[in-house]
Scaffold this motif. Structure first.
Motif, PDB file in Angstrom:
ATOM      1  N   HIS A  96     -37.031   5.273 -84.180  1.00  7.21           N
ATOM      2  CA  HIS A  96     -36.391   5.421 -82.937  1.00  7.21           C
ATOM      3  C   HIS A  96     -35.124   4.737 -82.933  1.00  7.21           C
ATOM      4  O   HIS A  96     -34.305   5.328 -82.527  1.00  7.21           O
ATOM      5  CB  HIS A  96     -37.223   5.010 -81.911  1.00  7.21           C
ATOM      6  CG  HIS A  96     -36.416   4.601 -80.766  1.00  7.21           C
ATOM      7  ND1 HIS A  96     -36.489   5.396 -79.713  1.00  7.21           N
ATOM      8  CD2 HIS A  96     -36.125   3.432 -80.041  1.00  7.21           C
ATOM      9  CE1 HIS A  96     -35.618   4.956 -78.819  1.00  7.21           C
ATOM     10  NE2 HIS A  96     -35.623   3.613 -78.945  1.00  7.21           N
TER      11      HIS A  96
ATOM     12  N   GLU B 240     -26.704  -6.384 -68.944  1.00 10.29           N
ATOM     13  CA  GLU B 240     -27.346  -6.957 -67.576  1.00 10.29           C
ATOM     14  C   GLU B 240     -27.044  -8.389 -67.792  1.00 10.29           C
ATOM     15  O   GLU B 240     -26.721  -9.049 -66.652  1.00 10.29           O
ATOM     16  CB  GLU B 240     -28.903  -6.835 -67.481  1.00 10.29           C
ATOM     17  CG  GLU B 240     -29.288  -5.454 -66.848  1.00 10.29           C
ATOM     18  CD  GLU B 240     -30.727  -5.164 -66.960  1.00 10.29           C
ATOM     19  OE1 GLU B 240     -31.230  -5.433 -66.045  1.00 10.29           O
ATOM     20  OE2 GLU B 240     -31.319  -4.577 -67.912  1.00 10.29           O
TER      21      GLU B 240
ATOM     22  N   PHE C  26     -21.926  -0.305 -79.514  1.00 11.26           N
ATOM     23  CA  PHE C  26     -22.947   0.462 -78.872  1.00 11.26           C
ATOM     24  C   PHE C  26     -24.310   0.201 -79.373  1.00 11.26           C
ATOM     25  O   PHE C  26     -25.365   0.263 -78.591  1.00 11.26           O
ATOM     26  CB  PHE C  26     -22.736   2.053 -79.090  1.00 11.26           C
ATOM     27  CG  PHE C  26     -23.704   2.897 -78.800  1.00 11.26           C
ATOM     28  CD1 PHE C  26     -23.983   3.215 -77.421  1.00 11.26           C
ATOM     29  CD2 PHE C  26     -24.339   3.588 -79.882  1.00 11.26           C
ATOM     30  CE1 PHE C  26     -24.934   4.175 -76.984  1.00 11.26           C
ATOM     31  CE2 PHE C  26     -25.287   4.507 -79.357  1.00 11.26           C
ATOM     32  CZ  PHE C  26     -25.529   4.747 -78.117  1.00 11.26           C
TER      33      PHE C  26
ATOM     34  N   LEU D 162     -26.189  -2.257 -77.172  1.00  3.20           N
ATOM     35  CA  LEU D 162     -26.901  -1.596 -76.036  1.00  3.20           C
ATOM     36  C   LEU D 162     -28.081  -0.945 -76.251  1.00  3.20           C
ATOM     37  O   LEU D 162     -29.206  -1.155 -75.369  1.00  3.20           O
ATOM     38  CB  LEU D 162     -25.748  -0.701 -75.326  1.00  3.20           C
ATOM     39  CG  LEU D 162     -24.462  -1.139 -74.993  1.00  3.20           C
ATOM     40  CD1 LEU D 162     -23.818   0.024 -74.242  1.00  3.20           C
ATOM     41  CD2 LEU D 162     -24.749  -2.380 -73.753  1.00  3.20           C
ATOM     42  N   VAL D 163     -28.324  -0.313 -77.298  1.00  2.00           N
ATOM     43  CA  VAL D 163     -29.564   0.345 -77.904  1.00  2.00           C
ATOM     44  C   VAL D 163     -30.636  -0.821 -78.207  1.00  2.00           C
ATOM     45  O   VAL D 163     -31.657  -0.691 -77.585  1.00  2.00           O
ATOM     46  CB  VAL D 163     -29.244   1.324 -79.101  1.00  2.00           C
ATOM     47  CG1 VAL D 163     -30.472   1.770 -79.452  1.00  2.00           C
ATOM     48  CG2 VAL D 163     -28.191   2.371 -78.755  1.00  2.00           C
TER      49      VAL D 163
ATOM     50  N   GLY E 282     -31.394  -2.309 -74.985  1.00  5.41           N
ATOM     51  CA  GLY E 282     -31.820  -1.461 -73.838  1.00  5.41           C
ATOM     52  C   GLY E 282     -33.291  -0.934 -73.737  1.00  5.41           C
ATOM     53  O   GLY E 282     -34.326  -1.181 -73.037  1.00  5.41           O
ATOM     54  N   THR E 283     -33.619  -0.258 -74.942  1.00  6.87           N
ATOM     55  CA  THR E 283     -35.054   0.368 -75.219  1.00  6.87           C
ATOM     56  C   THR E 283     -35.838  -0.135 -76.250  1.00  6.87           C
ATOM     57  O   THR E 283     -37.050  -0.600 -76.064  1.00  6.87           O
ATOM     58  CB  THR E 283     -35.169   1.863 -75.364  1.00  6.87           C
ATOM     59  OG1 THR E 283     -34.085   2.021 -76.554  1.00  6.87           O
ATOM     60  CG2 THR E 283     -34.447   2.580 -74.243  1.00  6.87           C
TER      61      THR E 283
ATOM     62  N   THR F 172     -23.542  14.775 -72.852  1.00  2.79           N
ATOM     63  CA  THR F 172     -24.003  13.326 -72.445  1.00  2.79           C
ATOM     64  C   THR F 172     -23.077  12.563 -71.735  1.00  2.79           C
ATOM     65  O   THR F 172     -23.262  12.061 -70.646  1.00  2.79           O
ATOM     66  CB  THR F 172     -24.606  12.357 -73.658  1.00  2.79           C
ATOM     67  OG1 THR F 172     -25.879  13.410 -74.229  1.00  2.79           O
ATOM     68  CG2 THR F 172     -25.157  11.126 -73.169  1.00  2.79           C
TER      69      THR F 172
ATOM     70  N   LEU G  34     -22.971  11.138 -67.940  1.00  2.00           N
ATOM     71  CA  LEU G  34     -23.003   9.859 -67.445  1.00  2.00           C
ATOM     72  C   LEU G  34     -21.831   9.359 -66.944  1.00  2.00           C
ATOM     73  O   LEU G  34     -21.827   8.588 -65.719  1.00  2.00           O
ATOM     74  CB  LEU G  34     -23.072   8.787 -68.986  1.00  2.00           C
ATOM     75  CG  LEU G  34     -24.491   9.115 -69.525  1.00  2.00           C
ATOM     76  CD1 LEU G  34     -24.267   8.139 -70.833  1.00  2.00           C
ATOM     77  CD2 LEU G  34     -25.562   8.425 -68.633  1.00  2.00           C
TER      78      LEU G  34
END
Lengths: 535, 164
Positions: free
Chosen positions: A58, A116, A294, A297-298, A301-302, A392, A396
């Motif tokens: 993923h 964040e 980037f 962030l991934v 992020g998830t 995308t 966004l």
């Protein structure tokens, strides 16, 4: 030199780094087997533990886009040696450290994202500043990828026909499955067969249009894709895209193993190539294959919300970056097995995607795929992913704009919160930027992305300092990335001032100002003497 | 199989994907089971807070047992299902599809005339030309005596699920 040797060398270097440097990082940061947010905050929706091989897949799929292909090929103008060295050194000591560190920092902050954490430190005004930064970056993505796709369609008109047909096929596929009740399995088989039919038709009827006409068509496309229901176009197109990726990767690996090409391109061509200096341009151009903001962030992020055990962070965060480094090595080989003249000609006629599709197209002839079919197939696959990035980014950008101007309880709605207006502005300004060449856009996009990397490195270094852990591995990469970003922006401002290209002066000036403010904040935090807290 | 046992089995099967209410009443009709499912799919970027796009699929299932059925009671049931499409479905930008499924469990079987009526029943509605999604109705009658299921065309999609 054999290209296969370079790939093997790259793989061995990454493996050694994983076992040695990766283990050292793990020890320094005190990675243990404490419970992760996936368990402590498990909600069955966002926080769900996943097995490390699944999460690795993923995470890798999320960080690897067109970036590791486009960047190294664009940077090949300096010769293949500096690019390869930066890919290997960057992946091991810069990108891998950032990705692993941001994943760990996020886990130790209940799965919160790096954005964040930065947001909390900068307050409400910081949040709006960050939204502005994100929107400007998205405009650059729209501009850069519009250029990439338009150039690909001009240089490989067969792929242009196939892409247009592919969009139509996605609509028919979506309609058949959702409205006509065709089963997904049967629909997929027919869809993939028709996908190859599109490529065959593209070879029979190549669609040759000028670059500007393609840019106009693409801007119209992203506007429509951004405002129409997703099940009509985007969702089925995303689904069919995944088949393109599998076939392309299988073809590239098999072709490379059979062909075993030899490196022909000059190892080093010089420090100054047509006014482009190796430092900082190489480090801005090659982002995803070495270090990319980037990724942080991934990771935060998830991925951090799905990590089963803290010890999995090494294979997922560090391992993914090293694998991407190997992918970037394959990309540079498609540029390095040809001569400088051939590379210059291919770059001039369609940019890095043309080089990559030409290279993989040649490799695939080794197992019987005709060159024109192979090349247009790869061009279709890469442009399909670039198109995904395009729509995308437009969506966004539209959301950010709508949110930015939305006022709760206001009597009259701000027109900028209207879906069509916000999309029109995002696509329109992105398009305005796109009419300049991609060579001008990509470095600004790269600078924005690398600025994010510098910020992430800074945020993790500050956190490690506060927790009394060794943060030395972040200091040099952070200073280096700030230096790269600032110098690259200075050059961009200078060049565009000279040519009077004011749009391309505006973006670097804003990013430069932002870099300075944030670098100063980082310096203050890192030089402050304070008590440490428990991680 | 009697209707109580059948309802029990179906409830178990539905409970994997649906929220279930028993002894449910709608438009003055008492249903043995009312089940609803709400599915939201999202594509996100880097963080789940950054949603690129999302769409929703809903399903509302009404199950009622009867000893016998005539053309009037069938028509009333069909009208109730159509009314449910108006009351339950709220189209919006992210709404993709809603399905209203009506299932009648019959103890005493039904005649050929009614079978034809059930099979030819069709209700589909698009909102804003499909831009705000669509809704359609499935109709199934389970003949508990013969162990047969009669369904309209859309009902055929779930015929296997309701098999005895």
């Amino acid at each position: 030199m054999s290209a296969l040797f370079l790939v093997l060398f790259s793989i061995v270097a990454m493996l050694v780094a994983y076992v040695t440097y990766g283990a050292w990082l793990t020890k320094q940061w005190g990675v243990d087997d404490r419970k992760t947010p996936a368990h402590t905050r498990g909600d069955g929706v966002d926080y769900v533990p996943a097995k490390s091989p699944v999460l690795l897949g993923h995470h890798f799929a999320s960080i690897a886009g067109a970036g590791p292909i486009v960047g190294p090929i664009a940077a090949a103008i300096f010769g293949w040696i500096p690019v390869l060295l930066w890919i290997i050194v960057g992946s091991i000591f810069f990108g891998g450290v950032q990705d692993y560190g941001s994943l760990l920092a996020s886990i130790r902050h209940e799965g919160k994202s790096i954005g964040e954490v930065i947001e909390v430190n900068m307050g409400r005004s910081g949040k709006r500043l960050f939204a502005g930064f994100a929107w400007l970056t998205l405009l650059l993505v729209v501009a850069a990828f519009t250029n990439i796709v338009a150039n690909t369609f001009v240089s490989v008109p067969e792929a242009a026909t196939a892409s247009v047909l592919f969009i139509g096929l996605a609509v028919v596929f979506g309609f058949a499955v959702h409205r006509r009740g065709v089963s997904l399995g049967i629909g997929s088989v027919i869809g993939v067969i028709l996908l190859f039919g599109c490529i065959a038709l593209g070879n029979l009827f190549p669609l040759a249009l000028s670059r500007n006409v393609w840019i106009a068509i693409l801007l119209g496309y992203i506007f429509v894709a951004s405002v129409t229901p997703v099940w009509i176009l985007l969702q089925p197109r995303d689904y069919l895209n995944s088949f393109l990726l599998y076939f392309m990767m299988a073809g590239a690996v098999l072709g490379l193993l059979i062909t075993r090409p030899t490196i022909v391109l000059a190892g080093y061509t010089g420090f100054n190539i047509n006014g482009q200096y190796l430092f900082p341009m190489l480090f801005v151009l090659v982002a995803c294959g070495a270090i990319s903001g980037f990724h942080s962030l991934v990771g935060s992020g998830t991925t951090s919300k799905q990590l089963d055990r803290e010890s999995d962070a090494k294979v997922v965060g560090y391992g993914s970056m090293l694998i991407e480094g190997v992918l970037a090595t394959v990309a540079i080989i498609t540029a390095a097995y040809i001569t400088q003249d051939q590379l210059t000609a291919l770059l001039a006629n369609g940019g890095p995607v043309n080089v990559f599709s030409d290279g993989i197209g040649v490799f695939m002839t080794s197992f019987g795929i005709p060159f024109t079919i192979g090349k247009s197939f790869v061009a279709l696959a890469v442009s399909a992913f670039a198109l995904t990035s395009l729509d995308t980014a437009t969506r966004l950008g539209r959301f950010i704009l709508q949110e930015f101007f939305a006022q709760e309880g206001a009597d009259k709605k701000n027109p900028l919160t209207n879906m069509y207006v916000a999309t029109g502005i995002t696509a329109g300004l992105g398009g305005l930027l796109a009419v300049t060449s991609w060579e001008a856009i990509w470095p600004i996009f790269g600078s924005a992305n690398q600025l994010l990397a510098a910020l992430s490195l800074m945020a993790i270094a500050v956190w490690l300092k506060k927790t009394g852990k060794n943060n030395v591995m972040f200091i040099f990469p952070m200073i280096f990335m700030f230096a790269v970003t600032l110098l690259a922006l200075v050059f961009l401002i200078r060049d565009n001032l000279a040519t009077g290209n004011w749009i391309l002066v505006f973006f670097p000036v804003v990013l430069f100002g932002l870099s300075l403010v944030l670098a100063y904040q980082g310096y203050v935090h890192l030089s402050k003497k304070e008590e440490t807290t428990k991680a | 199989m009697n209707s109580n046992r059948y309802v029990e089995n179906i409830q178990k099967k539905l409970s994997k994907y649906f929220d279930i209410e028993t002894t449910y009443s709608y438009k003055n009709i008492a249903f043995d089971v009312f089940a609803k499912s709400f599915v939201r799919n999202e594509k996100y970027m880097a963080s789940k807070k950054v949603v690129v796009y999302a769409f929703e699929n809903n399903e509302y299932t009404f199950i009622k047992s009867e000893t016998s059925m005539n053309i009037h009671s069938l028509n009333r049931f069909k009208e109730t299902l159509i009314m449910a499409t108006q009351d339950f479905v709220k189209p919006h930008g992210e709404h993709m599809s809603s399905i209203v499924t009506g299932v009648i469990l019959l103890e005493n079987g039904l005649d050929e005339e009614l079978v034809k009526e059930i099979k030819k029943f069709k209700f589909t509605k698009s909102f804003a030309f499909g831009f705000k999604g669509w809704v359609y109705v499935r109709l199934l009658v389970v003949d508990l005596r013969k162990g047969l299921i009669i369904a309209n065309k859309r009902g055929g999609e779930v015929k296997k699920f309701y098999e005895i």
